[in-house]
Design a protein around this motif. Sequence first.
Motif, PDB file in Angstrom:
ATOM      1  N   GLU A  62       0.821  -1.196   0.000  1.00  0.00           N
ATOM      2  CA  GLU A  62       0.000   0.000   0.000  1.00  0.00           C
ATOM      3  C   GLU A  62       0.865   1.260   0.000  1.00  0.00           C
ATOM      4  N   SER A  63       1.913   1.229   0.808  1.00  0.00           N
ATOM      5  CA  SER A  63       2.829   2.370   0.870  1.00  0.00           C
ATOM      6  C   SER A  63       3.500   2.620  -0.474  1.00  0.00           C
ATOM      7  N   LEU A  64       3.939   1.557  -1.110  1.00  0.00           N
ATOM      8  CA  LEU A  64       4.590   1.682  -2.420  1.00  0.00           C
ATOM      9  C   LEU A  64       3.611   2.163  -3.478  1.00  0.00           C
ATOM     10  N   MET A  65       2.379   1.656  -3.434  1.00  0.00           N
ATOM     11  CA  MET A  65       1.376   2.067  -4.414  1.00  0.00           C
ATOM     12  C   MET A  65       1.076   3.552  -4.288  1.00  0.00           C
ATOM     13  N   SER A  66       1.026   4.054  -3.052  1.00  0.00           N
ATOM     14  CA  SER A  66       0.734   5.473  -2.839  1.00  0.00           C
ATOM     15  C   SER A  66       1.855   6.362  -3.344  1.00  0.00           C
ATOM     16  N   ARG A  67       3.053   5.774  -3.517  1.00  0.00           N
ATOM     17  CA  ARG A  67       4.202   6.542  -4.038  1.00  0.00           C
ATOM     18  C   ARG A  67       4.482   6.197  -5.499  1.00  0.00           C
ATOM     19  N   ASP A  68       3.458   5.600  -6.148  1.00  0.00           N
ATOM     20  CA  ASP A  68       3.517   5.301  -7.586  1.00  0.00           C
ATOM     21  C   ASP A  68       4.581   4.275  -7.965  1.00  0.00           C
ATOM     22  N   LYS A  69       4.973   3.445  -7.014  1.00  0.00           N
ATOM     23  CA  LYS A  69       5.898   2.348  -7.319  1.00  0.00           C
ATOM     24  C   LYS A  69       5.062   1.088  -7.524  1.00  0.00           C
ATOM     25  N   HIS A  70       4.355   1.072  -8.643  1.00  0.00           N
ATOM     26  CA  HIS A  70       3.282   0.111  -8.839  1.00  0.00           C
ATOM     27  C   HIS A  70       3.758  -1.332  -8.975  1.00  0.00           C
ATOM     28  N   GLU A  71       4.763  -1.558  -9.784  1.00  0.00           N
ATOM     29  CA  GLU A  71       5.226  -2.937  -9.992  1.00  0.00           C
ATOM     30  C   GLU A  71       5.746  -3.543  -8.700  1.00  0.00           C
ATOM     31  N   GLU A  72       6.505  -2.757  -7.950  1.00  0.00           N
ATOM     32  CA  GLU A  72       7.032  -3.248  -6.673  1.00  0.00           C
ATOM     33  C   GLU A  72       5.888  -3.468  -5.687  1.00  0.00           C
ATOM     34  N   ALA A  73       4.896  -2.579  -5.709  1.00  0.00           N
ATOM     35  CA  ALA A  73       3.740  -2.721  -4.822  1.00  0.00           C
ATOM     36  C   ALA A  73       3.013  -4.033  -5.080  1.00  0.00           C
ATOM     37  N   ILE A  74       2.807  -4.355  -6.347  1.00  0.00           N
ATOM     38  CA  ILE A  74       2.097  -5.584  -6.696  1.00  0.00           C
ATOM     39  C   ILE A  74       2.882  -6.814  -6.255  1.00  0.00           C
ATOM     40  N   ARG A  75       4.214  -6.740  -6.323  1.00  0.00           N
ATOM     41  CA  ARG A  75       5.028  -7.863  -5.831  1.00  0.00           C
ATOM     42  C   ARG A  75       4.796  -8.082  -4.342  1.00  0.00           C
ATOM     43  N   GLU A  84      -8.032  -9.610  -1.920  1.00  0.00           N
ATOM     44  CA  GLU A  84      -9.100  -8.774  -2.478  1.00  0.00           C
ATOM     45  C   GLU A  84      -8.542  -7.750  -3.461  1.00  0.00           C
ATOM     46  N   CYS A  85      -7.452  -7.120  -3.059  1.00  0.00           N
ATOM     47  CA  CYS A  85      -6.831  -6.097  -3.894  1.00  0.00           C
ATOM     48  C   CYS A  85      -6.386  -6.672  -5.233  1.00  0.00           C
ATOM     49  N   LEU A  86      -5.717  -7.808  -5.212  1.00  0.00           N
ATOM     50  CA  LEU A  86      -5.216  -8.427  -6.437  1.00  0.00           C
ATOM     51  C   LEU A  86      -6.357  -8.921  -7.328  1.00  0.00           C
ATOM     52  N   ALA A  87      -7.384  -9.497  -6.718  1.00  0.00           N
ATOM     53  CA  ALA A  87      -8.520  -9.993  -7.502  1.00  0.00           C
ATOM     54  C   ALA A  87      -9.144  -8.856  -8.306  1.00  0.00           C
ATOM     55  N   GLU A  88      -9.354  -7.713  -7.661  1.00  0.00           N
ATOM     56  CA  GLU A  88      -9.949  -6.563  -8.342  1.00  0.00           C
ATOM     57  C   GLU A  88      -9.001  -5.962  -9.379  1.00  0.00           C
ATOM     58  N   LEU A  89      -7.719  -5.848  -9.019  1.00  0.00           N
ATOM     59  CA  LEU A  89      -6.739  -5.288  -9.960  1.00  0.00           C
ATOM     60  C   LEU A  89      -6.657  -6.131 -11.234  1.00  0.00           C
ATOM     61  N   TYR A  90      -6.579  -7.448 -11.059  1.00  0.00           N
ATOM     62  CA  TYR A  90      -6.427  -8.325 -12.218  1.00  0.00           C
ATOM     63  C   TYR A  90      -7.742  -8.480 -12.996  1.00  0.00           C
ATOM     64  N   LEU A  91      -8.875  -8.289 -12.326  1.00  0.00           N
ATOM     65  CA  LEU A  91     -10.155  -8.376 -13.025  1.00  0.00           C
ATOM     66  C   LEU A  91     -10.312  -7.222 -14.024  1.00  0.00           C
ATOM     67  N   TYR A  92     -10.073  -6.015 -13.551  1.00  0.00           N
ATOM     68  CA  TYR A  92     -10.334  -4.836 -14.380  1.00  0.00           C
ATOM     69  C   TYR A  92      -9.082  -4.232 -15.013  1.00  0.00           C
ATOM     70  N   GLY A  93      -7.912  -4.545 -14.430  1.00  0.00           N
ATOM     71  CA  GLY A  93      -6.724  -3.837 -14.865  1.00  0.00           C
ATOM     72  C   GLY A  93      -6.784  -2.409 -14.352  1.00  0.00           C
ATOM     73  N   ASP A  94      -5.758  -1.648 -14.636  1.00  0.00           N
ATOM     74  CA  ASP A  94      -5.721  -0.258 -14.197  1.00  0.00           C
ATOM     75  C   ASP A  94      -4.859   0.536 -15.173  1.00  0.00           C
ATOM     76  N   GLN A  95      -5.506   1.341 -15.991  1.00  0.00           N
ATOM     77  CA  GLN A  95      -4.777   2.105 -17.005  1.00  0.00           C
ATOM     78  C   GLN A  95      -3.779   3.066 -16.383  1.00  0.00           C
ATOM     79  N   GLU A  96      -4.114   3.615 -15.232  1.00  0.00           N
ATOM     80  CA  GLU A  96      -3.241   4.607 -14.593  1.00  0.00           C
ATOM     81  C   GLU A  96      -1.897   4.011 -14.207  1.00  0.00           C
ATOM     82  N   ILE A  97      -1.879   2.727 -13.894  1.00  0.00           N
ATOM     83  CA  ILE A  97      -0.603   2.098 -13.524  1.00  0.00           C
ATOM     84  C   ILE A  97      -0.130   1.124 -14.605  1.00  0.00           C
TER      85      ILE A  97
END
Length: 228
Positions: free
Chosen positions: A42-55, A70-83
């Motif tokens: 969560e901390s990494l995602m808030s600082r736009d370090k998306h790939e590391e956050a997902i790891r 829950e977070c991964l299920a939603e992310l992988y279901l819809y994707g996220d253009q911003e990241i």
Amino acid sequence: MANDNYDVFKKILGNMFDYSDALDAKIEKDKTDPSNLYKKGESLMSRDKHEEAIRYYEKAAGLGSYEAQECLAELYLYGDQEINLKPNHTKALKWFQKLAEQGNDDAMYQCARFYGQGWGTTANSKKAFDYALKSAKKGNNEGLKFAGCMYLKGEGTEKNEAKGIEYLKRAARQEDLYAHVLLFCYFFGKQMLEEAISYHKLIEMNKESLNEDDKKWFEDVTLQLTNW
């Protein structure tokens, strides 16, 4: 002035302001704590370090973090253009199944959709129905509608119109607009005028909540009903 105060407080508090450093220390102490791994993500995602956050989410989810799953299920279901993350239905299904195993009725419904549509897996109407039924038995409206429709069509289970209508009516009692639509379609198709009109009236009251295509459909069936 506000920014100046922020800088002053930051100097006074020192490392207490750096949440990430504190998390790193906790993770280094116990690398198997899923809660800390998720918070790091969560901390990494808030600082736009998306790939590391997902790891970190993946590590946390694999160790049983419900929030990370829950977070991964939603992310992988819809994707996220911003990241720049594309949908990945295979991975989404994996985490929805984990959540379903823990009694999450929304995840059960999602699994029904995945198996019903063949998203990220081979289409399997039996598995789709089983997941929909589990979701429905927990009172999930989407699960009730899904299972109800499968009963009506005899997909993934033996055809049982009475059961199908029962499930759709349970969703309709929760003022679910699309349960009203499904019931109207059923009774209209069966030429059961009284029942069809009763659900038509309910749809009429909330027709502004229909999407644009369904608004057009509703106009057409309203005309047909008038001429019936």
